[in-house]
Design an enzyme around this catalytic site. Sequence first.
Site, PDB file in Angstrom:
ATOM      1  CE  LYS A 212      -9.049   3.016   3.549  1.00  0.00           C
ATOM      2  NZ  LYS A 212      -9.358   4.427   3.337  1.00  0.00           N
TER       3      LYS A 212
ATOM      4  CB  SER B 232      -8.567   5.361   7.897  1.00  0.00           C
ATOM      5  OG  SER B 232      -8.988   5.533   6.562  1.00  0.00           O
TER       6      SER B 232
ATOM      7  CG  HIS C 131      -1.721   1.275   1.307  1.00  0.00           C
ATOM      8  ND1 HIS C 131      -2.836   1.465   0.527  1.00  0.00           N
ATOM      9  CD2 HIS C 131      -1.555   2.420   2.008  1.00  0.00           C
ATOM     10  CE1 HIS C 131      -3.345   2.659   0.776  1.00  0.00           C
ATOM     11  NE2 HIS C 131      -2.584   3.269   1.665  1.00  0.00           N
TER      12      HIS C 131
ATOM     13  CG  ASP D 275     -12.067   4.030   6.235  1.00  0.00           C
ATOM     14  OD1 ASP D 275     -11.520   4.838   7.013  1.00  0.00           O
ATOM     15  OD2 ASP D 275     -11.849   4.016   5.010  1.00  0.00           O
TER      16      ASP D 275
ATOM     17  NE  ARG E 187     -10.313  10.704  10.159  1.00  0.00           N
ATOM     18  CZ  ARG E 187      -9.483   9.983   9.399  1.00  0.00           C
ATOM     19  NH1 ARG E 187      -9.902   8.865   8.829  1.00  0.00           N
ATOM     20  NH2 ARG E 187      -8.242  10.361   9.221  1.00  0.00           N
TER      21      ARG E 187
HETATM   22  N1  URA Z   1      -6.046   7.796   3.559  1.00  0.00           N
HETATM   23  C1  URA Z   1      -6.993   6.996   4.106  1.00  0.00           C
HETATM   24  O1  URA Z   1      -7.386   6.004   3.514  1.00  0.00           O
HETATM   25  N2  URA Z   1      -7.494   7.314   5.302  1.00  0.00           N
HETATM   26  C2  URA Z   1      -7.100   8.401   5.987  1.00  0.00           C
HETATM   27  O2  URA Z   1      -7.595   8.630   7.067  1.00  0.00           O
HETATM   28  C3  URA Z   1      -6.127   9.225   5.415  1.00  0.00           C
HETATM   29  C4  URA Z   1      -5.607   8.890   4.191  1.00  0.00           C
END
Ligand code: URA
Length: 434
Positions: free
Chosen positions: A187, A183, A82, A161, A168
């Site tokens: 994923k 977050s 990632h 999320d 947020r």
């Molecule tokens: N990328 C994400 O997937 N989540 C975040 O909170 C910040 C950047």
Amino acid sequence: MRMVDLIQKKRDGLSLSKEEIDYIIQGYTNGDIPDYQMSAFAMAVFFKDMSSQERADLTMAMVESGDQIDLSMIEGIKVDKHSTGGVGDTTTLVLGPLVASVGVPVAKMSGRGLGHTGGTIDKLEAVSGFNVEITNEQFVSLVNEFKLAVIGQSGNLTPADKKLYALRDVTATVNAIPLIASSIMSKKIAAGADAIVLDVKTGAGAFMKDLEEAKVLAKAMVEIGNNVGRQTMAVISDMSQPLGFAIGNALEVKEAIDTLQGKGPKDLEELCLVLGSHMVCLAGKAETQEEARELLLQSMKNGKALSTFKTFLRNQGGDETVVDEPTKLPTAKYIVELESTQEGYVSEIIADEIGTAAMKLGAGRATKESEIDLAVGLVLNKKIGDQVKVGESLVTIHSNQENLDEIKTTISEAIKLVSTPVKAPTLIYDTISI
Ligand code: URA
Ligand code: CA
């Protein structure tokens, strides 16, 4: 349990239990907890932080809020990579075939998303016929047989999320380490990987502009991954300037093809070798970084990396002949050189601004509804540290629009020249593991 009590507990700096965190995330996902309470909670976390245990619990609560991909039918250790995102980051296109060619199973779930260029799927769709709408069964059998397949993102991955990130965004609580780390990790974990290599970018074009902050985020994510039983490590890499030369969808496919043959930009190649070596080691295909790197270099030299890419494209309906004839990729109507009016050494290439210019050409989406033009984008002819003479091309602009005045101004302002020699920036700042 009452949400107001849990907000107060966090506001006063106390730790929440797993049951309490599950209550919050489940309640928020199903609509029982309203946005205003969740906003207050996010702000409390922003100021009071979370312990390692709370961060792991929050991550798993978000993982469990939606579908989890089961990759257990795929043989071997599945390693995912990632990147926290940058400009012209072509690494995924290179790493998939590169590590698959030495036997690491790559079961990639990818998205489209917003940004300067499209996501991995958009880029791959520059290859005519390429299709990510395959069934889970096809996906599993392709990875088992050929070590590499890409499938479109499931609609219901980590809904908690999705909802919290949007909240947020409008409540000034994006920039909280426990929230960012959970977050991102939720994923990756929901997508089913056994082990995760994180490429945390730092510099002007990155989400974390500051090196120390990037390290803090990387440590937080590595800790979460390992605490929930997924081997995780991170590399902190430079995004003070775009990675490689190409920024654009078809242009990056071409750049990936070059890199798979060892003929790509040196920074992109080096980052792919470093990230790839970690992936190979985590997958148990090599004992040391040196051994892994040697395997990857061999594969670039003997053509295995490239033939793995061809097979992968063919398996998913893509026209593999683009690999030998990249002119078959979508091409732009106008190819224009942006020439330097000064001489000197490149001291800065503001990645964000270059990315914005690529997006204005149509290479990326500003909103979910925007259409992407796969052919357009930019190719940098100079990078930080390079010497430039008057009249030399700084950037090649690939465009389908004729009037480029505004874009040329944006790019010119993003590339700074000075009169004395400049050192190229460090590419890899640090490696973080437990
Ligand atoms: N990328 C994400 O997937 N989540 C975040 O909170 C910040 C950047
Ligand atoms: Ca690139």
